[in-house]
Each structure stands twice: as C-alpha cells, then as structure tokens.
Design a protein around this motif. Sequence first.
Motif, PDB file in Angstrom:
ATOM      1  N   THR A 134       9.309 -12.101 -14.270  1.00 51.22           N
ATOM      2  CA  THR A 134       8.193 -12.783 -15.341  1.00 51.22           C
ATOM      3  C   THR A 134       7.329 -13.300 -14.803  1.00 51.22           C
ATOM      4  OG1 THR A 134       9.663 -14.877 -15.562  1.00 51.22           O
ATOM      5  CG2 THR A 134      10.178 -12.659 -16.862  1.00 51.22           C
ATOM      6  N   ASN A 135       7.165 -13.502 -13.474  1.00 54.07           N
ATOM      7  CA  ASN A 135       5.726 -14.020 -12.897  1.00 54.07           C
ATOM      8  C   ASN A 135       4.714 -12.927 -12.825  1.00 54.07           C
ATOM      9  OD1 ASN A 135       7.900 -13.123 -10.862  1.00 54.07           O
ATOM     10  ND2 ASN A 135       6.090 -13.178  -9.394  1.00 54.07           N
ATOM     11  N   VAL A 136       5.088 -11.489 -12.814  1.00 54.42           N
ATOM     12  CA  VAL A 136       4.010 -10.519 -12.791  1.00 54.42           C
ATOM     13  C   VAL A 136       3.382  -9.982 -13.866  1.00 54.42           C
ATOM     14  CG1 VAL A 136       3.865  -8.062 -11.995  1.00 54.42           C
ATOM     15  CG2 VAL A 136       5.323  -9.416 -10.743  1.00 54.42           C
ATOM     16  N   THR A 137       2.304 -10.318 -14.305  1.00 58.20           N
ATOM     17  CA  THR A 137       1.636  -9.871 -15.499  1.00 58.20           C
ATOM     18  C   THR A 137       0.758  -8.517 -15.525  1.00 58.20           C
ATOM     19  OG1 THR A 137       0.007 -11.335 -14.959  1.00 58.20           O
ATOM     20  CG2 THR A 137       1.758 -12.174 -16.292  1.00 58.20           C
ATOM     21  N   ARG A 138       0.376  -8.131 -14.228  1.00 54.77           N
ATOM     22  CA  ARG A 138      -0.115  -7.081 -14.009  1.00 54.77           C
ATOM     23  C   ARG A 138       0.649  -5.926 -12.988  1.00 54.77           C
ATOM     24  NH1 ARG A 138      -4.283 -10.782 -13.424  1.00 54.77           N
ATOM     25  NH2 ARG A 138      -5.819 -10.992 -14.986  1.00 54.77           N
ATOM     26  N   LEU A 139       0.566  -4.743 -13.364  1.00 58.83           N
ATOM     27  CA  LEU A 139       1.403  -3.908 -12.328  1.00 58.83           C
ATOM     28  C   LEU A 139       0.505  -2.630 -12.366  1.00 58.83           C
ATOM     29  CD1 LEU A 139       3.972  -2.827 -10.968  1.00 58.83           C
ATOM     30  CD2 LEU A 139       4.829  -1.711 -13.148  1.00 58.83           C
ATOM     31  N   GLY A 140      -0.009  -2.275 -11.098  1.00 54.32           N
ATOM     32  CA  GLY A 140      -0.918  -1.274 -10.607  1.00 54.32           C
ATOM     33  C   GLY A 140      -0.163  -0.198  -9.764  1.00 54.32           C
ATOM     34  N   ILE A 141      -0.575   1.215  -9.935  1.00 58.86           N
ATOM     35  CA  ILE A 141       0.241   2.229  -9.321  1.00 58.86           C
ATOM     36  C   ILE A 141      -1.017   3.196  -8.930  1.00 58.86           C
ATOM     37  CG2 ILE A 141       1.968   3.927  -9.426  1.00 58.86           C
ATOM     38  CD1 ILE A 141       3.139   2.317 -11.738  1.00 58.86           C
ATOM     39  N   PHE A 142      -1.302   3.418  -7.681  1.00 51.70           N
ATOM     40  CA  PHE A 142      -2.210   4.473  -7.043  1.00 51.70           C
ATOM     41  C   PHE A 142      -1.437   5.173  -6.279  1.00 51.70           C
ATOM     42  CE2 PHE A 142      -4.507   0.667  -8.449  1.00 51.70           C
ATOM     43  CZ  PHE A 142      -5.385   0.849  -9.406  1.00 51.70           C
ATOM     44  N   THR A 143      -1.744   6.502  -6.527  1.00 50.35           N
ATOM     45  CA  THR A 143      -0.782   7.567  -5.763  1.00 50.35           C
ATOM     46  C   THR A 143      -1.754   8.947  -5.437  1.00 50.35           C
ATOM     47  OG1 THR A 143       1.322   8.507  -5.291  1.00 50.35           O
ATOM     48  CG2 THR A 143       0.427   8.682  -7.671  1.00 50.35           C
ATOM     49  N   THR A 144      -1.147   9.588  -4.516  1.00 53.82           N
ATOM     50  CA  THR A 144      -1.688  11.214  -4.390  1.00 53.82           C
ATOM     51  C   THR A 144      -0.688  11.951  -4.672  1.00 53.82           C
ATOM     52  OG1 THR A 144      -1.340  10.773  -2.163  1.00 53.82           O
ATOM     53  CG2 THR A 144      -3.549  10.119  -2.787  1.00 53.82           C
ATOM     54  N   CYS A 145      -0.939  13.220  -4.949  1.00 54.84           N
ATOM     55  CA  CYS A 145       0.095  14.240  -5.212  1.00 54.84           C
ATOM     56  C   CYS A 145      -0.197  15.653  -4.532  1.00 54.84           C
ATOM     57  CB  CYS A 145       0.302  14.378  -6.922  1.00 54.84           C
ATOM     58  SG  CYS A 145       0.815  12.854  -7.692  1.00 54.84           S
ATOM     59  N   GLY A 146       0.327  16.409  -3.883  1.00 53.99           N
ATOM     60  CA  GLY A 146       0.295  17.765  -3.459  1.00 53.99           C
ATOM     61  C   GLY A 146       0.201  18.572  -4.728  1.00 53.99           C
ATOM     62  N   ALA A 147       1.116  18.401  -5.681  1.00 55.89           N
ATOM     63  CA  ALA A 147       1.182  19.153  -6.722  1.00 55.89           C
ATOM     64  C   ALA A 147      -0.226  18.906  -7.668  1.00 55.89           C
ATOM     65  CB  ALA A 147       2.492  19.097  -7.528  1.00 55.89           C
ATOM     66  N   SER A 148      -0.254  20.088  -8.609  1.00 59.95           N
ATOM     67  CA  SER A 148      -1.191  19.948  -9.587  1.00 59.95           C
ATOM     68  C   SER A 148      -0.823  19.066 -10.826  1.00 59.95           C
ATOM     69  CB  SER A 148      -1.572  21.377 -10.156  1.00 59.95           C
ATOM     70  OG  SER A 148      -0.261  21.844 -11.044  1.00 59.95           O
ATOM     71  N   TRP A 149      -1.873  18.714 -11.752  1.00 56.05           N
ATOM     72  CA  TRP A 149      -1.471  17.971 -12.776  1.00 56.05           C
ATOM     73  C   TRP A 149      -0.588  18.687 -13.731  1.00 56.05           C
ATOM     74  CZ3 TRP A 149      -1.821  18.483 -17.949  1.00 56.05           C
ATOM     75  CH2 TRP A 149      -1.537  17.101 -18.809  1.00 56.05           C
ATOM     76  N   TRP A 150      -0.785  19.972 -13.728  1.00 56.18           N
ATOM     77  CA  TRP A 150       0.249  20.813 -14.878  1.00 56.18           C
ATOM     78  C   TRP A 150       1.417  20.936 -14.339  1.00 56.18           C
ATOM     79  CZ3 TRP A 150      -1.112  21.596 -19.641  1.00 56.18           C
ATOM     80  CH2 TRP A 150      -2.576  21.451 -20.097  1.00 56.18           C
ATOM     81  N   LEU A 151       1.483  21.198 -12.909  1.00 56.85           N
ATOM     82  CA  LEU A 151       3.049  21.171 -12.101  1.00 56.85           C
ATOM     83  C   LEU A 151       3.667  20.049 -12.256  1.00 56.85           C
ATOM     84  CD1 LEU A 151       4.904  23.070 -10.880  1.00 56.85           C
ATOM     85  CD2 LEU A 151       3.957  22.455  -8.562  1.00 56.85           C
ATOM     86  N   THR A 152       2.996  18.719 -12.034  1.00 60.06           N
ATOM     87  CA  THR A 152       3.594  17.566 -12.190  1.00 60.06           C
ATOM     88  C   THR A 152       4.193  17.395 -13.550  1.00 60.06           C
ATOM     89  OG1 THR A 152       2.178  16.584 -10.292  1.00 60.06           O
ATOM     90  CG2 THR A 152       3.188  14.948 -11.695  1.00 60.06           C
ATOM     91  N   ARG A 153       3.431  17.698 -14.771  1.00 62.05           N
ATOM     92  CA  ARG A 153       3.949  17.413 -16.002  1.00 62.05           C
ATOM     93  C   ARG A 153       5.150  18.229 -16.129  1.00 62.05           C
ATOM     94  NH1 ARG A 153       2.468  14.008 -19.956  1.00 62.05           N
ATOM     95  NH2 ARG A 153       2.350  15.691 -21.676  1.00 62.05           N
ATOM     96  N   LEU A 154       5.068  19.711 -15.732  1.00 62.17           N
ATOM     97  CA  LEU A 154       6.256  20.522 -15.741  1.00 62.17           C
ATOM     98  C   LEU A 154       7.687  20.078 -15.458  1.00 62.17           C
ATOM     99  CD1 LEU A 154       7.384  23.199 -17.028  1.00 62.17           C
ATOM    100  CD2 LEU A 154       6.708  23.988 -14.733  1.00 62.17           C
ATOM    101  N   ILE A 155       7.250  19.667 -14.053  1.00 62.29           N
ATOM    102  CA  ILE A 155       8.606  18.831 -13.223  1.00 62.29           C
ATOM    103  C   ILE A 155       8.938  17.845 -13.700  1.00 62.29           C
ATOM    104  CG2 ILE A 155       9.537  18.558 -10.884  1.00 62.29           C
ATOM    105  CD1 ILE A 155       8.990  21.325 -11.547  1.00 62.29           C
ATOM    106  N   GLY A 156       8.102  16.850 -13.873  1.00 62.33           N
ATOM    107  CA  GLY A 156       8.194  15.517 -14.227  1.00 62.33           C
ATOM    108  C   GLY A 156       8.016  14.461 -12.795  1.00 62.33           C
ATOM    109  N   ALA A 157       7.787  13.228 -13.131  1.00 60.93           N
ATOM    110  CA  ALA A 157       7.002  12.406 -12.128  1.00 60.93           C
ATOM    111  C   ALA A 157       8.027  11.241 -11.900  1.00 60.93           C
ATOM    112  CB  ALA A 157       5.615  11.980 -12.392  1.00 60.93           C
TER     113      ALA A 157
END
Length: 213
Positions: free
Chosen positions: A123-146
């Motif tokens: 409950t001390n964490v009020t901000r959560l940031g996620i920064f990543t890189t992916c080999g797959a395309s946006w569409w393939l990631t949407r199809l497979i899931g993340a």
Amino acid sequence: MRALVVYSHPKDGSFNSAVRDTVLEKLHQAGAEVRLIDLYKEGFSPVLSAHELDIYEDTSCNCDPVARHVDDLRWCDTLIFVYPTWWYGLPAMLKGWLDRVLVPGVAFLMPDAENADIRAGLTNVTRLGIFTTCGASWWLTRLIGAPGRRTLQRGVRLICAKGCKTTYAAHHLMDSSTPESRARHLGVVARKMDKFIGTTPQKSKNHGKGVPA
C-alpha cells in the motif's frame, strides 16, 4: 518521491539500458530519491529454494534471504520495471525476483479467520511503471496475449495502493528495429514518464545518436 527501478537485462549497452537511463533521467529531473536494482549486474539468483518455500508464510523470517530487496520495496512509493519481454512473458530473472521478494507480509497478507482472500501489502506503492521491449509485433502480441504485462499491470497493481497510477510502454518488433524507431520510442518513454510522475516536459536530448539495439 521515492522511486525503485528494477532492471532486468543481461547485456550491457542494450536498448533496454537506454530505456532505463531515460527513466532514471526523468526521475532525477523530478528531484526523486532513486534506488536501482540491476538484477544481472548484482548476480541475483532467481531460484526460489526449498528452504525459502518452507518459510514462505513465516513472516518472522521469510524476508531474511532477500532482506535488502524487501527494504527497497518497502521504502519506495514508485515502482518501475524495465525489462525485455521473452516468449510473451517476464524474463526468468525478473519472475524469480517476484517469486522471492514479493512474499507474504510484504507484498500481500494471507487469508485469515476474518479475511477469506489475500489483501494488499504494497500500500506504500502509489505509482507502477512498466517499460519493456518485444520481438513480436503489436498484433501478434494481442493475438497470443501478454502474460508478463498482465502479471505486473494487473497482478502486482492489485496489491499496491488503491487507485495506484500506472504507465506502460513497449517497443515491438525489436529484431527489425531501426535507430529511428528506437529514438522515437525513447521519446515515448520520456513523455510517459513526464505524465506518470507529474513533471513539466523539457526539451529532450537527441536520443537518436548511438542508440543500441
């Protein structure tokens, strides 16, 4: 602001390191106190041992094997992950960090006589940031899931403060990325960080020079 950045990439000079540096630069510009955990550089072991599993629910000692990391986690109000997405999920190193550090009594409270389900511990964490890189395309990631993104943005967020603010950015198709695409993405990261931590955007540096893959 007390920001903990958890960085997971095995190779010095990777594009993930450029993303990390952009995140750190924005935090320093905002006057934040910053702690960086570089999992590979410190040789963190992602393996949950039999002993750690035996003491997993014993809140009197389950933090002992990873005490410094638990201290960092309890200290921060802003938690940021920078990592590559491999096979649509988290790298084993980062997943192991979650397994070993987000223990009962720290990350969440176990069910008891009055509570049928787990309750938030971060409950001390009020901000959560996620920064990543992916080999797959946006569409393939949407199809497979993340599943990696869901683990952090849904699973970890659920045990943070109510109304925890989140941000997310991913550079897709990394294997065919270009200096231009990488520079554009660093601009996206910078803008998302400005909005995430509430800073006034400044003229950004030219990230297009020498940005590694």
